[in-house]
Design a protein around this motif. Structure first.
Motif, PDB file in Angstrom:
ATOM      1  N   ARG A  78       0.453  64.419  50.860  1.00 28.89           N
ATOM      2  CA  ARG A  78      -0.322  64.571  49.380  1.00 28.89           C
ATOM      3  C   ARG A  78       0.031  65.841  48.712  1.00 28.89           C
ATOM      4  O   ARG A  78       0.813  66.846  49.402  1.00 28.89           O
ATOM      5  CB  ARG A  78      -1.779  64.920  49.850  1.00 28.89           C
ATOM      6  CG  ARG A  78      -2.096  66.174  50.730  1.00 28.89           C
ATOM      7  CD  ARG A  78      -3.712  66.048  51.112  1.00 28.89           C
ATOM      8  NE  ARG A  78      -3.767  67.191  52.043  1.00 28.89           N
ATOM      9  CZ  ARG A  78      -4.473  67.499  52.827  1.00 28.89           C
ATOM     10  NH1 ARG A  78      -5.639  66.416  53.069  1.00 28.89           N
ATOM     11  NH2 ARG A  78      -4.804  68.514  53.503  1.00 28.89           N
ATOM     12  N   LYS A  80      -1.048  68.035  44.834  1.00 35.45           N
ATOM     13  CA  LYS A  80      -1.809  68.140  43.503  1.00 35.45           C
ATOM     14  C   LYS A  80      -1.070  67.467  42.487  1.00 35.45           C
ATOM     15  O   LYS A  80      -0.139  67.179  42.310  1.00 35.45           O
ATOM     16  CB  LYS A  80      -1.631  69.748  43.041  1.00 35.45           C
ATOM     17  CG  LYS A  80      -2.711  70.614  43.916  1.00 35.45           C
ATOM     18  CD  LYS A  80      -4.270  70.249  43.686  1.00 35.45           C
ATOM     19  CE  LYS A  80      -5.178  71.484  44.334  1.00 35.45           C
ATOM     20  NZ  LYS A  80      -6.130  71.204  43.993  1.00 35.45           N
ATOM     21  N   PRO A 129      -7.187  67.171  41.075  1.00 41.70           N
ATOM     22  CA  PRO A 129      -7.347  66.724  42.343  1.00 41.70           C
ATOM     23  C   PRO A 129      -5.888  66.321  43.077  1.00 41.70           C
ATOM     24  O   PRO A 129      -4.986  66.456  42.413  1.00 41.70           O
ATOM     25  CB  PRO A 129      -8.040  65.475  41.937  1.00 41.70           C
ATOM     26  CG  PRO A 129      -7.510  64.942  40.596  1.00 41.70           C
ATOM     27  CD  PRO A 129      -7.400  66.267  39.836  1.00 41.70           C
ATOM     28  N   GLU A 130      -5.852  66.024  44.232  1.00 46.30           N
ATOM     29  CA  GLU A 130      -4.785  65.721  44.984  1.00 46.30           C
ATOM     30  C   GLU A 130      -4.408  64.322  44.670  1.00 46.30           C
ATOM     31  O   GLU A 130      -5.401  63.339  44.442  1.00 46.30           O
ATOM     32  CB  GLU A 130      -4.927  65.918  46.391  1.00 46.30           C
ATOM     33  CG  GLU A 130      -4.771  67.458  46.462  1.00 46.30           C
ATOM     34  CD  GLU A 130      -4.761  67.952  48.071  1.00 46.30           C
ATOM     35  OE1 GLU A 130      -5.262  66.956  48.897  1.00 46.30           O
ATOM     36  OE2 GLU A 130      -4.379  68.776  48.351  1.00 46.30           O
ATOM     37  N   ARG A 142      -4.417  57.381  43.487  1.00 44.91           N
ATOM     38  CA  ARG A 142      -5.482  58.228  42.923  1.00 44.91           C
ATOM     39  C   ARG A 142      -6.801  57.855  43.041  1.00 44.91           C
ATOM     40  O   ARG A 142      -6.968  56.577  43.524  1.00 44.91           O
ATOM     41  CB  ARG A 142      -5.247  58.492  41.380  1.00 44.91           C
ATOM     42  CG  ARG A 142      -4.120  59.116  41.081  1.00 44.91           C
ATOM     43  CD  ARG A 142      -3.711  59.333  39.450  1.00 44.91           C
ATOM     44  NE  ARG A 142      -2.378  60.185  39.383  1.00 44.91           N
ATOM     45  CZ  ARG A 142      -1.320  59.553  39.410  1.00 44.91           C
ATOM     46  NH1 ARG A 142      -1.205  58.438  39.748  1.00 44.91           N
ATOM     47  NH2 ARG A 142      -0.302  60.301  39.253  1.00 44.91           N
ATOM     48  N   HIS A 143      -7.722  58.631  43.100  1.00 46.20           N
ATOM     49  CA  HIS A 143      -9.229  58.261  43.315  1.00 46.20           C
ATOM     50  C   HIS A 143      -9.617  57.809  44.804  1.00 46.20           C
ATOM     51  O   HIS A 143     -10.300  57.001  44.890  1.00 46.20           O
ATOM     52  CB  HIS A 143      -9.400  57.129  42.074  1.00 46.20           C
ATOM     53  CG  HIS A 143      -9.340  57.318  40.921  1.00 46.20           C
ATOM     54  ND1 HIS A 143      -9.588  58.557  39.845  1.00 46.20           N
ATOM     55  CD2 HIS A 143      -8.501  56.598  40.077  1.00 46.20           C
ATOM     56  CE1 HIS A 143      -9.248  58.482  38.857  1.00 46.20           C
ATOM     57  NE2 HIS A 143      -8.304  57.230  38.811  1.00 46.20           N
ATOM     58  N   ASP A 146     -10.550  62.474  50.373  1.00 41.94           N
ATOM     59  CA  ASP A 146      -9.492  63.327  51.219  1.00 41.94           C
ATOM     60  C   ASP A 146      -9.251  62.615  52.528  1.00 41.94           C
ATOM     61  O   ASP A 146     -10.403  62.217  53.380  1.00 41.94           O
ATOM     62  CB  ASP A 146      -9.949  64.775  51.395  1.00 41.94           C
ATOM     63  CG  ASP A 146      -9.124  65.631  51.875  1.00 41.94           C
ATOM     64  OD1 ASP A 146      -7.673  65.637  51.676  1.00 41.94           O
ATOM     65  OD2 ASP A 146      -9.595  66.490  52.856  1.00 41.94           O
TER      66      ASP A 146
END
Length: 175
Positions: A78, A80, A129-130, A142-143, A146
């Motif tokens: 992961r 940013k 987001p990451e 994405r989306h 965590d």
């Protein structure tokens, strides 16, 4: 989805569909696939072929992934989802403005402008987001919730995976 999983795509307050940016397994073109919260077949916008996306139990339980849905690789990292070019442009613009202003107002203004540019860059970096990335095919996810089991990029692991693949793999350009 099992009880307690993420809301269905049509539910009020449902999270956005998982966005996967990567090479289509059928045509190898770099595409963005919006995978519904139930998985299943997704149509490739480039070749119109159906890509079967099989989501694991962790997706339905925690809203994240533990393997790549395009190539089934279990090694993910992961980072940013920050545009590095934008970060460099902010600092370069700050440097240029600071240099010009320092010619008129002295060297201290240069340090002030650079500090403001660095602060702006830092705030933007903290706000984004990451993204989860596959070591093998470089698919970006994405989306997702965590997943603490997925760590940051590991160069030694990336080299080992490239060696396992014969070293001939050239990942598609990052988005």
């Amino acid at each position: 989805p099992p009880a307690g999983g993420p809301p269905s795509p049509g539910a009020a307050g449902a999270p956005p569909p998982m966005a996967v940016t990567g090479a289509c397994p059928l045509c190898r073109e770099r595409v963005e696939l919006n995978v519904g919260r139930a998985g299943g077949p997704v149509r490739c916008p480039s070749c119109s072929g159906e890509v079967l996306v099989q989501l694991g139990d962790i997706f339905f339980e925690k809203g994240t992934i533990d393997r790549c849905v395009l190539c089934a690789e279990t090694h993910l990292y992961r980072q940013k989802d920050f545009n590095q070019r934008l970060g460099c442009a902010i600092l370069a613009a700050g440097s240029l403005v600071g240099l010009v202003l320092s010619a008129f107002y002295g060297i201290l203004i240069l340090w002030g402008v650079l500090a403001v540019a660095a602060l702006l860059d830092f705030v933007l970096y903290r706000l984004v987001p990451e993204v989860i990335i596959c070591y093998r095919c470089q698919a970006h996810y994405r989306h997702l919730a965590d997943n603490p089991d997925i760590g940051p990029f590991d160069l030694q692991l990336a080299d080992a995976i490239q060696g396992r693949m014969g070293g001939g793999f050239t990942p598609p350009d990052a988005p």
